[in-house]
Design a protein around this motif. Structure first.
Motif, PDB file in Angstrom:
ATOM      1  N   HIS A   1       2.483   1.474  -3.537  1.00  0.00           N
ATOM      2  CA  HIS A   1       1.558   1.376  -4.664  1.00  0.00           C
ATOM      3  C   HIS A   1       2.003   0.326  -5.691  1.00  0.00           C
ATOM      4  CE1 HIS A   1      -0.203   4.966  -2.979  1.00  0.00           C
ATOM      5  NE2 HIS A   1       0.968   5.572  -3.048  1.00  0.00           N
TER       6      HIS A   1
ATOM      7  N   ARG B   1       0.831  -1.210   0.000  1.00  0.00           N
ATOM      8  CA  ARG B   1       0.000   0.000   0.000  1.00  0.00           C
ATOM      9  C   ARG B   1       0.860   1.252   0.000  1.00  0.00           C
ATOM     10  NH1 ARG B   1      -3.448  -2.648   3.355  1.00  0.00           N
ATOM     11  NH2 ARG B   1      -2.332  -1.954   5.187  1.00  0.00           N
TER      12      ARG B   1
ATOM     13  N   ALA C   1      -0.792  -0.923  -8.245  1.00  0.00           N
ATOM     14  CA  ALA C   1      -1.125   0.066  -9.275  1.00  0.00           C
ATOM     15  C   ALA C   1      -0.017   0.165 -10.318  1.00  0.00           C
ATOM     16  CB  ALA C   1      -1.367   1.424  -8.623  1.00  0.00           C
ATOM     17  N   LYS C   2       1.229   0.108  -9.873  1.00  0.00           N
ATOM     18  CA  LYS C   2       2.348   0.199 -10.814  1.00  0.00           C
ATOM     19  C   LYS C   2       2.386  -1.012 -11.742  1.00  0.00           C
ATOM     20  CE  LYS C   2       5.313   2.740  -7.620  1.00  0.00           C
ATOM     21  NZ  LYS C   2       6.528   2.618  -6.782  1.00  0.00           N
TER      22      LYS C   2
END
Length: 101
Positions: free
Chosen positions: A44, A41, A47-48
């Protein structure tokens, strides 16, 4: 007689204490999972990974099939990114368990 009694006591203790070993392992897995998710978290990672997979899939799809190929490629890239992230996360949890974080 004494040896039999000691053997019986040791065997009984082993049987009664064996569930505690499994409980300790489950706790270390839960802690490793919690640490891995907190780390992900903060940085990230999901997301990456998923974002770059979507972009790569969209570019590849656009080169091969035009605009429709870009959409299809983005979908395929998203699926691949999610799977890659799950594998990476699982590996991180196992690594933390092995090294006792």
């Amino acid at each position: 007689m004494d040896r039999k009694r000691i053997s019986a006591t040791v065997a009984l203790a082993a049987v009664l204490l064996s569930p505690l070993g499994a409980f300790g392992q489950a706790m270390s897995h839960a802690r490793a999972k919690r640490l891995q998710e907190a780390h992900d978290r903060r940085h990230h990672h999901k997301a990456k990974i998923v974002g770059s997979s979507v972009a790569g899939g969209a570019v590849t799809g656009a080169l091969v099939g035009g605009p429709v190929g870009a959409v299809v490629g983005a979908g395929v890239g998203a699926g691949g990114g999610i799977i890659a992230n799950k594998i990476r996360k699982h590996h991180g949890i196992k690594h933390k368990m092995r090294h006792g974080y």
